[in-house]
Design a protein around this motif. Structure first.
Motif, short mmCIF file in Angstrom:
data_model
loop_
_atom_site.label_atom_id
_atom_site.label_comp_id
_atom_site.label_asym_id
_atom_site.label_seq_id
_atom_site.Cartn_x
_atom_site.Cartn_y
_atom_site.Cartn_z
N ALA A 191 -42.13 30.33 -2.77
CA ALA A 191 -43.49 30.85 -2.66
C ALA A 191 -44.35 30.32 -3.79
O ALA A 191 -43.85 29.96 -4.87
N PHE A 192 -45.66 30.27 -3.55
CA PHE A 192 -46.58 29.78 -4.58
C PHE A 192 -46.56 30.73 -5.78
O PHE A 192 -46.51 31.94 -5.61
N PRO A 193 -46.56 30.19 -7.01
CA PRO A 193 -46.42 31.06 -8.19
C PRO A 193 -47.63 31.96 -8.40
O PRO A 193 -48.76 31.59 -8.10
N VAL A 230 -43.95 23.54 -7.79
CA VAL A 230 -43.82 25.00 -7.77
C VAL A 230 -42.76 25.47 -8.74
O VAL A 230 -42.96 26.41 -9.52
N TYR A 231 -41.60 24.85 -8.72
CA TYR A 231 -40.53 25.23 -9.63
C TYR A 231 -40.87 24.92 -11.08
O TYR A 231 -40.42 25.61 -11.99
N GLU A 233 -39.36 34.67 -11.88
CA GLU A 233 -40.14 34.53 -10.65
C GLU A 233 -39.47 33.55 -9.69
O GLU A 233 -39.51 33.75 -8.47
N LYS A 234 -38.84 32.51 -10.22
CA LYS A 234 -38.12 31.56 -9.37
C LYS A 234 -37.01 32.27 -8.58
O LYS A 234 -36.83 32.05 -7.39
N ALA A 235 -36.26 33.13 -9.27
CA ALA A 235 -35.16 33.82 -8.61
C ALA A 235 -35.66 34.85 -7.61
O ALA A 235 -35.01 35.13 -6.61
#
Length: 275
Positions: free
Chosen positions: A45-47, A30-31, A38-40
């Motif tokens: 959560a799923f991208p 995911v990361y 989006e990571k922050a």
């Protein structure tokens, strides 16, 4: 009803254990495919979108292919060295356990299993520097193999002692020497333990960080675990690219594990229990 409840509880337990072991893989993937923004914002959560550029940038920044080459060379030669040296040493020890000398050698190997890397880190560094093997693949191969040696000899000895000696005596009667008997009679019977130690040694060498950190200080000989340093600076952390490089590094060893996983438990249990 009681039997059904036990079955349901066992199934839930297995599912929970599977989720625990799969969680790190989910986090890594995911990361690896998220953008920094989006990571922050979304955390685990799923991208919403797949950012494949994280992988290409991670390869470029960390000199990933050179690290992969180094890791492959070190892993292949270390595993081959351990397989040959440990099986031969264990054969001699197992067939001479009536001797006090070989018993002493065996217990020295057992004691070496408890030896941590930190105990010998400084003298090892000085010795490798003095012999010119610091920052070399040869120094890395010999050092990593040395720290895996004791465990491998222990497992091989337990397995070899379960092999009937009458098979070797028949070979001696036919005129075979000790070396020919080992490679023609004994070694083919070691397939379960060779397969299990192969994958375990490959995992240990491929993922090694401590020894590589001390020996492989130059970029030309750095292995894959050391490439993570490129993504963690004093003022910034490129977490997405770090996980992208991590996912790429997992692929070869996961393939090897899936191919040979059925041998791991059977081989280790055979070596530890038999004899």
């Amino acid at each position: 009803m009681g039997k059904e409840l036990k079955t349901a509880a066992a199934s839930l337990g297995k599912i929970a254990m599977a989720l625990v072991f799969l969680a790190p893989f989910y986090i890594a993937v995911v990361y690896a495919v998220k953008s920094p923004e989006e990571k922050a914002r979304t955390g685990l959560a799923f991208p919403t979108g797949i950012h494949w550029e994280n992988f290409t940038e991670a390869i470029r920044v960390s000199n990933f292919w050179n690290a992969t080459k180094n890791s492959l060379i070190v892993t292949v030669f270390s595993v081959a060295l351990l397989m040959i040296a440990c099986s031969m040493a264990a054969y001699v020890i197992a067939r001479n356990m009536h001797s006090r000398f070989y018993q002493c050698i065996y217990y020295i190997f057992l004691g070496a299993i408890l030896l941590s890397f930190q105990v010998v880190m400084l003298p090892l560094y000085v010795q490798l520097k003095g012999t010119g093997m610091l920052n070399s693949r040869l120094g890395l191969i010999l050092t990593i193999s040395g720290f895996q040696l004791a465990y491998n000899v222990f497992v091989y000895v337990g397995f070899i002692r379960s092999i009937p000696i009458q098979m070797e005596e028949a070979a001696f009667i036919d005129g075979a020497g000790r070396l020919r008997t080992f490679w023609s009679i004994v070694f083919p019977l070691l397939k379960p333990i060779v397969s299990s130690t192969l994958i375990l040694n490959a995992l240990a060498v491929w993922n090694d960080f401590q020894i590589s950190l001390i020996i492989a200080q130059k970029e030309a000989v750095r292995t894959i675990p050391l490439t993570q340093y490129f993504f963690f600076g004093q003022y910034s952390i490129k977490l997405n690219m770090a996980f992208a490089a991590f996912v790429l590094a997992m692929i070869p060893i996961i393939i090897l594990y899936l191919v040979m996983q059925r041998y791991i438990i059977s081989g280790v249990m055979a070596g530890a229990v038999k004899g």
